[in-house]
Structures are given as structure tokens and as C-alpha cells.
Write a protein that holds these residues in place. Structure first.
Motif, PDB file in Angstrom:
ATOM      1  N   ASN A 135     -33.474  59.873  55.555  1.00  0.00           N
ATOM      2  CA  ASN A 135     -34.762  60.559  55.536  1.00  0.00           C
ATOM      3  C   ASN A 135     -35.373  60.655  54.137  1.00  0.00           C
ATOM      4  OD1 ASN A 135     -35.297  61.046  58.262  1.00  0.00           O
ATOM      5  ND2 ASN A 135     -33.805  62.709  58.305  1.00  0.00           N
ATOM      6  N   ASP A 136     -34.624  60.219  53.123  1.00  0.00           N
ATOM      7  CA  ASP A 136     -35.213  60.258  51.779  1.00  0.00           C
ATOM      8  C   ASP A 136     -36.097  59.021  51.560  1.00  0.00           C
ATOM      9  OD1 ASP A 136     -33.182  58.334  49.904  1.00  0.00           O
ATOM     10  OD2 ASP A 136     -32.351  59.193  51.746  1.00  0.00           O
ATOM     11  N   ASP A 137     -36.932  59.079  50.537  1.00  0.00           N
ATOM     12  CA  ASP A 137     -37.941  58.037  50.321  1.00  0.00           C
ATOM     13  C   ASP A 137     -37.335  56.660  50.132  1.00  0.00           C
ATOM     14  OD1 ASP A 137     -39.874  59.856  50.626  1.00  0.00           O
ATOM     15  OD2 ASP A 137     -40.253  60.177  48.473  1.00  0.00           O
ATOM     16  N   GLN A 138     -36.237  56.635  49.388  1.00  0.00           N
ATOM     17  CA  GLN A 138     -35.610  55.348  49.097  1.00  0.00           C
ATOM     18  C   GLN A 138     -35.119  54.668  50.381  1.00  0.00           C
ATOM     19  OE1 GLN A 138     -32.407  55.657  46.267  1.00  0.00           O
ATOM     20  NE2 GLN A 138     -32.479  53.454  45.858  1.00  0.00           N
ATOM     21  N   ALA A 139     -34.481  55.469  51.223  1.00  0.00           N
ATOM     22  CA  ALA A 139     -33.965  54.933  52.474  1.00  0.00           C
ATOM     23  C   ALA A 139     -35.103  54.497  53.388  1.00  0.00           C
ATOM     24  CB  ALA A 139     -33.096  55.980  53.164  1.00  0.00           C
ATOM     25  N   LYS A 140     -36.193  55.247  53.360  1.00  0.00           N
ATOM     26  CA  LYS A 140     -37.342  54.896  54.199  1.00  0.00           C
ATOM     27  C   LYS A 140     -37.951  53.578  53.744  1.00  0.00           C
ATOM     28  CE  LYS A 140     -38.856  59.334  55.958  1.00  0.00           C
ATOM     29  NZ  LYS A 140     -39.569  60.551  55.583  1.00  0.00           N
TER      30      LYS A 140
ATOM     31  N   LYS B 191     -36.386  51.193  52.171  1.00  0.00           N
ATOM     32  CA  LYS B 191     -35.450  50.129  52.533  1.00  0.00           C
ATOM     33  C   LYS B 191     -35.614  49.749  54.007  1.00  0.00           C
ATOM     34  CE  LYS B 191     -30.624  48.838  52.625  1.00  0.00           C
ATOM     35  NZ  LYS B 191     -29.273  49.316  52.871  1.00  0.00           N
ATOM     36  N   GLN B 192     -35.728  50.772  54.842  1.00  0.00           N
ATOM     37  CA  GLN B 192     -35.876  50.564  56.277  1.00  0.00           C
ATOM     38  C   GLN B 192     -37.154  49.772  56.580  1.00  0.00           C
ATOM     39  OE1 GLN B 192     -33.493  51.230  58.211  1.00  0.00           O
ATOM     40  NE2 GLN B 192     -34.402  50.942  60.231  1.00  0.00           N
ATOM     41  N   LYS B 193     -38.203  50.069  55.816  1.00  0.00           N
ATOM     42  CA  LYS B 193     -39.487  49.375  55.997  1.00  0.00           C
ATOM     43  C   LYS B 193     -39.353  47.892  55.651  1.00  0.00           C
ATOM     44  CE  LYS B 193     -44.098  49.743  54.426  1.00  0.00           C
ATOM     45  NZ  LYS B 193     -44.837  50.160  53.227  1.00  0.00           N
ATOM     46  N   LYS B 194     -38.652  47.647  54.544  1.00  0.00           N
ATOM     47  CA  LYS B 194     -38.429  46.258  54.099  1.00  0.00           C
ATOM     48  C   LYS B 194     -37.630  45.476  55.139  1.00  0.00           C
ATOM     49  CE  LYS B 194     -40.318  45.657  50.037  1.00  0.00           C
ATOM     50  NZ  LYS B 194     -40.045  46.568  48.905  1.00  0.00           N
ATOM     51  N   LEU B 195     -36.565  46.132  55.652  1.00  0.00           N
ATOM     52  CA  LEU B 195     -35.720  45.477  56.650  1.00  0.00           C
ATOM     53  C   LEU B 195     -36.520  45.146  57.905  1.00  0.00           C
ATOM     54  CD1 LEU B 195     -32.373  47.487  56.402  1.00  0.00           C
ATOM     55  CD2 LEU B 195     -32.695  45.077  55.873  1.00  0.00           C
ATOM     56  N   LYS B 196     -37.392  46.059  58.260  1.00  0.00           N
ATOM     57  CA  LYS B 196     -38.216  45.880  59.453  1.00  0.00           C
ATOM     58  C   LYS B 196     -39.099  44.643  59.301  1.00  0.00           C
ATOM     59  CE  LYS B 196     -41.522  48.373  62.158  1.00  0.00           C
ATOM     60  NZ  LYS B 196     -42.485  49.469  62.166  1.00  0.00           N
ATOM     61  N   GLU B 197     -39.690  44.497  58.118  1.00  0.00           N
ATOM     62  CA  GLU B 197     -40.534  43.318  57.847  1.00  0.00           C
ATOM     63  C   GLU B 197     -39.710  42.040  57.891  1.00  0.00           C
ATOM     64  OE1 GLU B 197     -42.647  43.761  54.100  1.00  0.00           O
ATOM     65  OE2 GLU B 197     -43.391  45.711  54.810  1.00  0.00           O
TER      66      GLU B 197
ATOM     67  N   ILE C  81     -35.230  47.890  64.368  1.00  0.00           N
ATOM     68  CA  ILE C  81     -34.102  47.747  63.445  1.00  0.00           C
ATOM     69  C   ILE C  81     -33.457  49.115  63.257  1.00  0.00           C
ATOM     70  CG2 ILE C  81     -33.504  47.205  61.043  1.00  0.00           C
ATOM     71  CD1 ILE C  81     -34.075  44.784  62.866  1.00  0.00           C
ATOM     72  N   SER C  82     -32.144  49.152  63.428  1.00  0.00           N
ATOM     73  CA  SER C  82     -31.435  50.426  63.458  1.00  0.00           C
ATOM     74  C   SER C  82     -30.876  50.840  62.106  1.00  0.00           C
ATOM     75  CB  SER C  82     -30.280  50.323  64.463  1.00  0.00           C
ATOM     76  OG  SER C  82     -29.746  51.597  64.703  1.00  0.00           O
ATOM     77  N   ASN C  83     -30.752  52.156  61.923  1.00  0.00           N
ATOM     78  CA  ASN C  83     -29.983  52.636  60.770  1.00  0.00           C
ATOM     79  C   ASN C  83     -28.849  53.542  61.262  1.00  0.00           C
ATOM     80  OD1 ASN C  83     -31.338  54.900  61.550  1.00  0.00           O
ATOM     81  ND2 ASN C  83     -32.313  55.301  59.587  1.00  0.00           N
TER      82      ASN C  83
ATOM     83  N   PRO D 154     -29.043  45.594  61.263  1.00  0.00           N
ATOM     84  CA  PRO D 154     -29.436  44.587  60.271  1.00  0.00           C
ATOM     85  C   PRO D 154     -28.290  44.129  59.376  1.00  0.00           C
ATOM     86  CG  PRO D 154     -30.227  46.744  59.609  1.00  0.00           C
ATOM     87  CD  PRO D 154     -29.621  46.913  60.966  1.00  0.00           C
ATOM     88  N   SER D 155     -27.170  44.885  59.381  1.00  0.00           N
ATOM     89  CA  SER D 155     -26.034  44.515  58.534  1.00  0.00           C
ATOM     90  C   SER D 155     -25.021  43.647  59.267  1.00  0.00           C
ATOM     91  CB  SER D 155     -25.304  45.771  58.058  1.00  0.00           C
ATOM     92  OG  SER D 155     -26.219  46.739  57.641  1.00  0.00           O
ATOM     93  N   HIS D 156     -25.220  43.456  60.561  1.00  0.00           N
ATOM     94  CA  HIS D 156     -24.232  42.733  61.350  1.00  0.00           C
ATOM     95  C   HIS D 156     -24.355  41.223  61.156  1.00  0.00           C
ATOM     96  CE1 HIS D 156     -21.876  41.392  64.778  1.00  0.00           C
ATOM     97  NE2 HIS D 156     -21.375  42.606  64.823  1.00  0.00           N
TER      98      HIS D 156
END
Lengths: 166, 114
Positions: free
Chosen positions: A98-103, A105-111, A133-135, B11-13
Motif C-alpha cells: 500500500n505504500d507509494d513505491q509498491a504501488k 512497482k505494481q503499475k509498472k508490472l501491470k503495463e 497482475i497479483s501481489n 508476475p514473479s512465477h
């Protein structure tokens, strides 16, 4: 729901004893605003659920609901002592990242994964409502969460069995 | 009424990473075989997530083909009956005595043993 105080559940806590919601709250992590539970067919089966891993590893306690009536009981209990009550098998529980950095990262992974999520959506069609995409996963390649609005896997199963019995 | 299912990918798998590259390289068109594995993954996720499957063969038939891959057997190779060479049946004379064995049955004396 005044009787909620009397409810007792098994939990991922090591004690192996049932706990009350009040005791659960007393053990909640500082950043936790939700009482989390996971329904299933039996205690042994729920304990092996792939989605429990990350919660346990991150030090979150989850209530284990092996009795079919458990889920029907708590779904009418949206809140208890100002804490939300939610199933971790539903898609709206979000305690990780829930912190900005993780959010970010999640956005980048989604793209990055858009071609694959698009592919899954197109291939699975009506079988799924959404692909994302899951975390929340540790060892599993994929997992199916259910929408916060609507049936859980457990309820779908019970419903199917009832339909067949009629 | 059915539950609304939201599929989440890890995404890590390693398999998911590979799938992303595969889909990108092939413009989203995968072979029948690969699609079967993807359906298998989906069905496994269903079971892992607590759903029940109406049609178990949707899981077991692709799994059977996958086991072949594990044993280096062709995925499509059909079953073929094995040709067995049979001995020529010998003509037996009709009133030949059946040999029951000449040996006297061994009598074990329990007292000796004790």
C-alpha cells in the motif's frame, strides 16, 4: 449483531485454539484495518491454501472457516468493532503493497504484463470476469479470486449441490 | 448463480514470465498444445481456489498427455495392442495320466520341531 462477540474461529495463530473476534483484534498488526478470514471445506484443506502463504509469511493472522455456516454468518457482519470483516479469497482485500513505491512497482508490472493479461482475457472469455497482475501470490502461477459482490467459491459449490438435490 | 471470477497472475512465477514472452513473440497466437496447458493451468487454479469442476476429464485428459511429455512419450501416440507370439498348442493324447508328482507329502512332526 450482538452475538458476534460469542463467535469462535480457528485461526492461523499457532495456538491451535479457537479465538474470539476481540482476541483476534488485540493481535492485529498496526497497519491492519480488516479482520481477515478464509473459508473452505476443512481445516486441513484451508491451511494448505496457496493464498494463505503470503499472509502468514508477512505476520498477518487469518481466521479459518471450515464450517459451511461460518461464511453465511460473517457475510452479514461487514464490520465488527469498527474493523472491516473480509475474506482473503475475495479480490478487495489489500494489505500488501500500500505504500507509494509498491504501488508504482505494481503499475509498472501491470503495463509490462498487458499483452499476457489481454491474452488470458481473450482466451478465457466468459469464464472470467477480470484478469490482473497479483501481489498476493507466492508459489502459484495463478489464482482465482472472487468479486466482493457476489458468490464465493464455497457458496457457489454449496449452491450447485443444492440445485442438484432439488 | 455463479461466482464472479477474477484471475490473478503471479508476475514473479517462471511460467508466467515465459508465457509473457511467448505471447509477445507470437502476437497472441499460441499452438493448440500451449492453449491446452493454459486451460489446464486455469482449471488447476479453479480447484486451488475452492471451486468444483463439473467435468473432471477436462483436467485429467490434458494431464494424461502432459504425463507423456514427462516420460518422453509422444503426446498423440495412440494405444496399440502388443503382438504376442503364441506357442503352437501341442496335441495332447486324451487318456494320459496327469502327473500329480511322485513325492510323498512331507509330514512335519511338530514334536520334532519343539
Amino acid at each position: 449483531m450482538r452475538l458476534a462477540k460469542l463467535l469462535r474461529f480457528y485461526t492461523t495463530d499457532e495456538s491451535e485454539e479457537m479465538t474470539s473476534l476481540d482476541d483476534y483484534i488485540s493481535r492485529m498488526k498496526d497497519d491492519q484495518d480488516t479482520i481477515m478470514y478464509l473459508p473452505g471445506d476443512s481445516l486441513a484443506q484451508i491451511q494448505k491454501s496457496p493464498i494463505l502463504k503470503k499472509y502468514i509469511a508477512s505476520g498477518y493472522e487469518v481466521l479459518l472457516m471450515a464450517d459451511p455456516i461460518d461464511e453465511f454468518t460473517v457475510q452479514h457482519l461487514a464490520e465488527y468493532e469498527k474493523k472491516k470483516v473480509k475474506s482473503i479469497a475475495k479480490d478487495d482485500v489489500n494489505v500488501f503493497g500500500n505504500d507509494d513505491q509498491a504501488k508504482e512497482k505494481q503499475k509498472k508490472l501491470k503495463e509490462m504484463y498487458k499483452p499476457l493479461t489481454d491474452f488470458f482475457k481473450q482466451h478465457l472469455g466468459k469464464r472470467v470476469e477480470k484478469v490482473s497482475i497479483s501481489n498476493k501470490l507466492v508459489d502459484e502461477p495463478l489464482f482465482i479470486f472472487t468479486s466482493q459482490y457476489g458468490y464465493s467459491a464455497q457458496m457457489e459449490k454449496i449452491n450447485k449441490h443444492q440445485a442438484m438435490a432439488n | 448463480m455463479l461466482a464472479k471470477k477474477n484471475l490473478e497472475l503471479n508476475p514473479s512465477h517462471p511460467t508466467i514470465k515465459t508465457l509473457l514472452e511467448l505471447v509477445k513473440a507470437n502476437d497472441g497466437t499460441l499452438s493448440e498444445e500451449k492453449l491446452e496447458y493454459i486451460d489446464l493451468m486455469y482449471n488447476m487454479a479453479l480447484i486451488n481456489s475452492g471451486f468444483s469442476m463439473d467435468e473432471p476429464s477436462e483436467l485429467t485428459a490434458p494431464l494424461e498427455r502432459l504425463i507423456r511429455v514427462g516420460f518422453n512419450v509422444d503426446r498423440e501416440e495412440p494405444c496399440e495392442e502388443i503382438e504376442v507370439e503364441l506357442d503352437e498348442p501341442e496335441q495332447q493324447p486324451e487318456d494320459e495320466e496327469i502327473d500329480m508328482g511322485d513325492d510323498e507329502p512331507e509330514i512335519i512332526n511338530l514334536n520334532d520341531e519343539l
